[in-house]
Design an enzyme around this catalytic site. Structure first.
Site, PDB file in Angstrom:
ATOM      1  N   ASP A  45      52.446  34.202  30.320  1.00  0.00           N
ATOM      2  CA  ASP A  45      53.243  34.136  31.238  1.00  0.00           C
ATOM      3  C   ASP A  45      54.060  35.612  31.118  1.00  0.00           C
ATOM      4  OD1 ASP A  45      54.764  33.718  33.543  1.00  0.00           O
ATOM      5  OD2 ASP A  45      56.247  32.406  32.340  1.00  0.00           O
TER       6      ASP A  45
ATOM      7  N   ASN B 246      48.816  27.887  41.092  1.00  0.00           N
ATOM      8  CA  ASN B 246      48.760  29.311  41.372  1.00  0.00           C
ATOM      9  C   ASN B 246      48.084  29.725  42.537  1.00  0.00           C
ATOM     10  OD1 ASN B 246      48.743  30.098  37.641  1.00  0.00           O
ATOM     11  ND2 ASN B 246      50.367  29.986  39.206  1.00  0.00           N
TER      12      ASN B 246
END
Ligand code: IPE
Ligand code: MG
Length: 212
Positions: free
Chosen positions: A2, A50
């Site tokens: 991330d 995503n």
């Protein structure tokens, strides 16, 4: 992995540049992990959630996965095996493009003879979907839904329990990643965004395991 977007933003770069830097950071971390005789390294590359990102960003990330799964000579130099976890390509709703599927299959077969580090990339992965699927398989097999049966029906049953979970870029929440497998894991939180995660960071994370 991330924080690619934030890494780029701080530098006035497009988010895609952050993803590119993140893929390179992974290559370096794999090398460092292999040198440290780590058995298993599992990374969250792309989640089932995503896909809703802007099309151009998704396309860029897919291309980076082709690049990552194409690092076969490097993996062989590191005596590392590539593995993948995620929604099976033929499952309803799965949308991994064929060129990524091919890169994944080739990487697995071209590195399967290696005996060191196993690098597992989670792509089109979601932990809750993995668990629902495992529980359904137990029911379909008229098996008890117990820990043994769930263990056996995870995407990668051979994956050992996680020793240390790393959370980058100052996030202190858990994501939809290996929820079953992280039982008992130490958690290493770092302010560093993923592209800045390096061997020094890896050693800090590992020190949590050593002191267990
Ligand atoms: C991680 O970086 C990469 C993927 C999820 C594919 P992010 O894109 O989530 O970066 P931030 O969170 O916006 O900084
Ligand atoms: Mg993020």
């Amino acid at each position: 992995m991330d924080g690619n977007g934030r890494w780029a933003k701080r530098r006035g770069l497009p988010r895609t540049a952050g993803h590119t830097a993140g893929e390179e950071a992974l290559a370096a971390v794999v090398r460092a992990a292999a040198q440290r005789n780590i058995g298993w390294l599992t990374v969250f590359g792309f989640s089932t959630e995503n896909w809703v990102r802007p099309r151009a960003e998704v396309r860029h990330i897919l291309g980076l996965h082709r690049k990552l799964f194409g690092r076969i000579d490097e993996m062989n130099d590191n005596n590392a095996r590539i593995n993948w976890i995620g929604r099976p390509f033929d499952e309803h709703g799965a949308r991994t493009p064929v060129y990524v599927q091919r890169a994944i299959r080739k990487a697995i077969s071209d590195t399967e003879h290696n005996t060191g580090l196993v690098v597992t990339v989670a792509f089109d992965y979601g932990s809750r979907a993995e668990l629902v699927r495992a529980a359904s398989a137990c029911v379909a097999g008229a098996d008890d839904i117990d820990t043994t049966c769930i263990d056996q029906h995870l995407y990668a049953p051979q994956l050992p329990p996680v020793d240390v979970l790393v959370r980058t870029s100052g996030e202190t929440r858990i994501s939809n990643f290996l929820l079953w497998q992280i039982n008992g894991a130490s958690v290493y939180f770092t302010e560093k965004t993923w592209p800045d995660f390096d061997a020094v960071e890896l050693d800090r994370a590992l020190s949590l395991v050593a002191s267990k």
